[in-house]
Design an enzyme around this catalytic site. Structure first.
Site, PDB file in Angstrom:
ATOM      1  N   ASN A 277      73.869  23.275  39.740  1.00 25.87           N
ATOM      2  CA  ASN A 277      72.517  23.073  40.339  1.00 25.87           C
ATOM      3  C   ASN A 277      71.646  22.300  39.457  1.00 25.87           C
ATOM      4  O   ASN A 277      71.427  22.491  38.142  1.00 25.87           O
ATOM      5  CB  ASN A 277      71.885  24.665  40.545  1.00 25.87           C
ATOM      6  CG  ASN A 277      70.811  24.502  41.459  1.00 25.87           C
ATOM      7  OD1 ASN A 277      70.733  23.931  42.519  1.00 25.87           O
ATOM      8  ND2 ASN A 277      69.625  25.011  40.969  1.00 25.87           N
TER       9      ASN A 277
ATOM     10  N   GLU B 199      65.841  24.261  45.899  1.00 22.44           N
ATOM     11  CA  GLU B 199      64.558  24.828  45.600  1.00 22.44           C
ATOM     12  C   GLU B 199      63.288  23.668  45.787  1.00 22.44           C
ATOM     13  O   GLU B 199      62.396  23.609  45.129  1.00 22.44           O
ATOM     14  CB  GLU B 199      64.428  24.881  43.859  1.00 22.44           C
ATOM     15  CG  GLU B 199      65.485  25.630  43.417  1.00 22.44           C
ATOM     16  CD  GLU B 199      65.532  25.974  42.069  1.00 22.44           C
ATOM     17  OE1 GLU B 199      64.615  25.514  41.228  1.00 22.44           O
ATOM     18  OE2 GLU B 199      66.433  26.335  41.160  1.00 22.44           O
TER      19      GLU B 199
ATOM     20  N   ASP C 264      60.216  21.937  46.952  1.00 21.95           N
ATOM     21  CA  ASP C 264      58.830  21.881  47.083  1.00 21.95           C
ATOM     22  C   ASP C 264      58.146  20.581  46.820  1.00 21.95           C
ATOM     23  O   ASP C 264      59.091  19.776  46.146  1.00 21.95           O
ATOM     24  CB  ASP C 264      57.976  22.877  46.169  1.00 21.95           C
ATOM     25  CG  ASP C 264      58.697  23.017  44.779  1.00 21.95           C
ATOM     26  OD1 ASP C 264      58.818  22.036  44.372  1.00 21.95           O
ATOM     27  OD2 ASP C 264      58.275  24.324  44.061  1.00 21.95           O
TER      28      ASP C 264
ATOM     29  N   HIS D 270      62.376  19.782  43.458  1.00 25.02           N
ATOM     30  CA  HIS D 270      61.081  19.853  43.228  1.00 25.02           C
ATOM     31  C   HIS D 270      60.516  18.448  42.860  1.00 25.02           C
ATOM     32  O   HIS D 270      60.468  17.578  41.995  1.00 25.02           O
ATOM     33  CB  HIS D 270      60.923  20.583  41.650  1.00 25.02           C
ATOM     34  CG  HIS D 270      61.566  22.008  41.840  1.00 25.02           C
ATOM     35  ND1 HIS D 270      60.748  23.067  42.215  1.00 25.02           N
ATOM     36  CD2 HIS D 270      62.524  22.644  40.973  1.00 25.02           C
ATOM     37  CE1 HIS D 270      61.604  23.993  42.462  1.00 25.02           C
ATOM     38  NE2 HIS D 270      62.348  23.854  41.463  1.00 25.02           N
TER      39      HIS D 270
ATOM     40  N   GLU E  35      70.969  23.489  35.593  1.00 19.90           N
ATOM     41  CA  GLU E  35      70.412  22.570  34.731  1.00 19.90           C
ATOM     42  C   GLU E  35      71.471  21.981  33.685  1.00 19.90           C
ATOM     43  O   GLU E  35      70.692  22.208  32.544  1.00 19.90           O
ATOM     44  CB  GLU E  35      69.164  22.959  34.631  1.00 19.90           C
ATOM     45  CG  GLU E  35      68.153  23.189  35.665  1.00 19.90           C
ATOM     46  CD  GLU E  35      66.761  23.600  35.352  1.00 19.90           C
ATOM     47  OE1 GLU E  35      66.283  24.187  34.196  1.00 19.90           O
ATOM     48  OE2 GLU E  35      65.797  23.737  36.323  1.00 19.90           O
TER      49      GLU E  35
HETATM   50  C1  XIL Z   1      60.904  29.275  38.104  1.00 19.82           C
HETATM   51  C2  XIL Z   1      60.137  30.445  38.697  1.00 19.82           C
HETATM   52  O1  XIL Z   1      59.719  30.066  39.992  1.00 19.82           O
HETATM   53  C3  XIL Z   1      58.949  31.088  38.165  1.00 19.82           C
HETATM   54  O2  XIL Z   1      58.470  31.936  38.603  1.00 19.82           O
HETATM   55  C4  XIL Z   1      59.427  31.210  36.650  1.00 19.82           C
HETATM   56  O3  XIL Z   1      58.374  31.599  35.807  1.00 19.82           O
HETATM   57  C5  XIL Z   1      60.216  30.020  36.071  1.00 19.82           C
HETATM   58  O4  XIL Z   1      61.270  29.799  36.757  1.00 19.82           O
HETATM   59  N1  XIL Z   1      64.165  25.743  38.392  1.00 19.82           N
HETATM   60  C6  XIL Z   1      64.991  26.845  38.665  1.00 19.82           C
HETATM   61  C7  XIL Z   1      64.196  27.901  38.776  1.00 19.82           C
HETATM   62  O5  XIL Z   1      66.160  26.763  38.500  1.00 19.82           O
HETATM   63  O6  XIL Z   1      64.938  29.068  38.549  1.00 19.82           O
HETATM   64  C8  XIL Z   1      62.759  27.730  38.484  1.00 19.82           C
HETATM   65  O7  XIL Z   1      62.210  29.076  38.697  1.00 19.82           O
HETATM   66  C9  XIL Z   1      61.941  26.567  38.835  1.00 19.82           C
HETATM   67  C10 XIL Z   1      62.791  25.488  38.168  1.00 19.82           C
END
Ligand code: XIL
Length: 495
Positions: A230, A294, A296, A266, A189
């Site tokens: 990422n 990641e 979802d 996400h 990020e």
């Molecule tokens: C999130 C986890 O899923 C949670 O359990 C935690 O509280 C916060 O982080 N981007 C990322 C991940 O790169 O590491 C994050 O994961 C979600 C957003």
């Protein structure tokens, strides 16, 4: 040329996973040709006496991972080792996924809560689970502004000292897991939405070069892991992904060891970017791998059958965006089950974002993913073609606008064949608009994301029917109209 031959493109991933699957004596029919190819399997050279991949706990074949291996990609999940005591959690993770990312336990705050004193137990447990089950490990993450330990605060150290601290952390962690980790999210990020650099402690004190430095340090500590940057909201072609593209291109030109780009994904149901595949392709054309890291796809709760079908179509879109590009090496979903997904904690009112529900039942999205990988899909409820905007049409008209405010009228038409009760329309504002007052219903806004719920007298939208509502809002100089709307999670066309 400038990079050592560590990058594992799709075929090599298949080889790594195929070898593992073969070791597990799963049905040969699922393996495809890839199982023949030989390559070192990541995870063999663990520092601890970790179990070999052959001693697995998997009970059955036919999980998503088996279809993925045959398709030459990985299908992964984020794993929280603290949940492994729950049998359904552990079994589902083992049976369905062949790539594992530690959801939290390899982050800086977890591994180095006190300066120089490392806590490996959580990360080791995740690696152990992956190895026990013949899965690769995605390391997540070495340098990230979030979930840093309390001692790592801006200004606490001189720039030179901070640089040494980051170098030590990267090399200690990457060194610890060398041989166990298939790929590292070395930097996570680094960008703002507008493509400028995020003002993290690293950016502030080390400057633009921290990304190249971190990649070089990671490579020195683990010459075999594929090294990634990422980020989120880089799935479509936009200011942020353009910035990532330019950075990747420049790093490669400078000979910096960068092997791949992770697109977190996400996403919101109804809002999968239509140029996702084209965007993946342009990074692959640079010579990089891409992984969806990641995934979802959240919806406004409560989930309904309609929304779950629409979500399944979105999962199909994302999977196909990856599968259609050689060099998109796999997809990781951000959690095993909706039961423990991070979504409801962070995006208020949203949830049900994963392919497996809170009772470990397979959702339409699960069968959609399975089908894209060559599996049979849902036997009792065969998937329909993705409803690409054929369920609704939206007309968004700015009827009045002044220097900081505007008035908008929205007409939504249900072009589907069924009446909708309790409909909602969702969209994302592209340029920071805020709704101040809505009529004919209620608008709730969460950052740029808006959900409009009609007044009770308008809550049914018959097939072919139209609803109209409007709102006043504020803007900060630009008032770009949103273009992606979703009615009950199904993408709409705009006119
Ligand atoms: C999130 C986890 O899923 C949670 O359990 C935690 O509280 C916060 O982080 N981007 C990322 C991940 O790169 O590491 C994050 O994961 C979600 C957003």
């Amino acid at each position: 040329m400038n990079r050592t031959p560590v990058r594992r493109r799709r075929l090599s991933v298949a080889a790594a996973l195929g070898t593992l699957v073969a070791a597990l004596a799963l049905p040969v029919g699922l393996l495809g040709a890839s199982a023949q190819a030989g390559e070192n399997v990541p995870g063999q050279a663990g520092q601890n006496a970790r179990a070999q991949a052959g001693q697995n706990a998997r009970a059955q074949a036919g999980g998503l991972r088996d279809y993925a291996a045959a398709a030459g990609v990985h299908i992964g999940t984020a794993l929280s080792e603290g949940r492994l005591g729950e049998t359904a959690y552990a079994n589902t993770a083992a049976n369905e996924f062949n790539a594992i990312t530690a959801e939290n336990s390899m982050k800086w705050e977890s591994l180095e809560p006190t300066r120089g004193s490392y806590q490996w137990a959580g990360g080791d447990r995740v690696v152990q689970f992956a190895q026990d089950n013949g899965a690769i490990v995605r390391g997540h993450t070495l340098v990230w502004h979030s979930q840093t330990p309390p001692w790592l605060t801006p200004g606490a150290f001189s720039n030179a000292e901070l640089r040494t601290i980051v170098q030590n952390h990267v090399q200690t962690v990457a060194g610890r897991y060398a041989g166990d980790v298939y790929a590292w999210d070395v930097v996570n990020e680094p960008f703002n939405e507008d493509g400028t650099r995020r003002n993290s402690i690293f950016q502030q004190q080390l400057g633009d070069g921290y990304i190249a430095d971190a990649l070089r340090w990671a490579r020195a500590a683990d010459p075999n892991a594929a090294l990634y940057i990422n980020d989120y909201n880089i799935e479509g072609i936009n200011a942020k992904s353009n910035a990532m593209y330019n950075l990747a291109r420049d790093l490669l030109a400078q000979g910096v060891p960068l092997d791949g780009i992770g697109m977190q994904a996400h996403l919101i149901a109804g809002q999968v970017p239509s140029d996702f595949q084209a965007n993946i392709q342009r990074f692959v054309d640079l010579g990089l791998d891409v992984a969806i890291t990641e995934l979802d796809i959240r919806m406004q709760l409560p989930a309904t059958a309609d929304k779950l079908q629409a979500q399944a179509a979105d999962y199909t879109r994302v999977m196909n965006a990856c599968l259609n590009v050689d060099g998109c090496i796999g997809v990781t979903v951000w959690g095993v089950t909706d039961k423990y997904s991070w979504v409801p904690d962070v995006f208020s009112g949203y949830g049900a974002a994963l392919p497996i529900d809170e009772n470990y039942a397979f959702k339409p999205a699960y069968y959609a993913v399975q089908r894209t990988l060559g599996g049979p899909g849902n036997p009792t409820n065969p998937p329909t073609d993705p409803p690409v905007g054929n369920g609704c049409a939206v007309r968004y008209t700015v009827s009045n606008q002044w220097n900081t405010g505007f008035t908008t009228s929205v007409t939504v038409t249900n072009t589907g064949s069924q009446a909708l009760s309790n409909w909602t329309l969702t969209w994302t504002f592209p340029s920071g608009q805020r709704i101040t007052q809505a009529w004919n219903g209620t608008a709730t806004q969460n950052g740029a994301n808006v959900t409009f719920t009609p007044a009770s007298w308008a809550s049914t939208l018959p097939a072919g029917g139209t609803a109209n509502f409007g709102f006043n809002g504020s803007h900060t100089g630009t008032n770009t109209a949103p273009t992606q709307f979703a009615l009950n999670g199904v993408a709409c066309t705009t006119a």
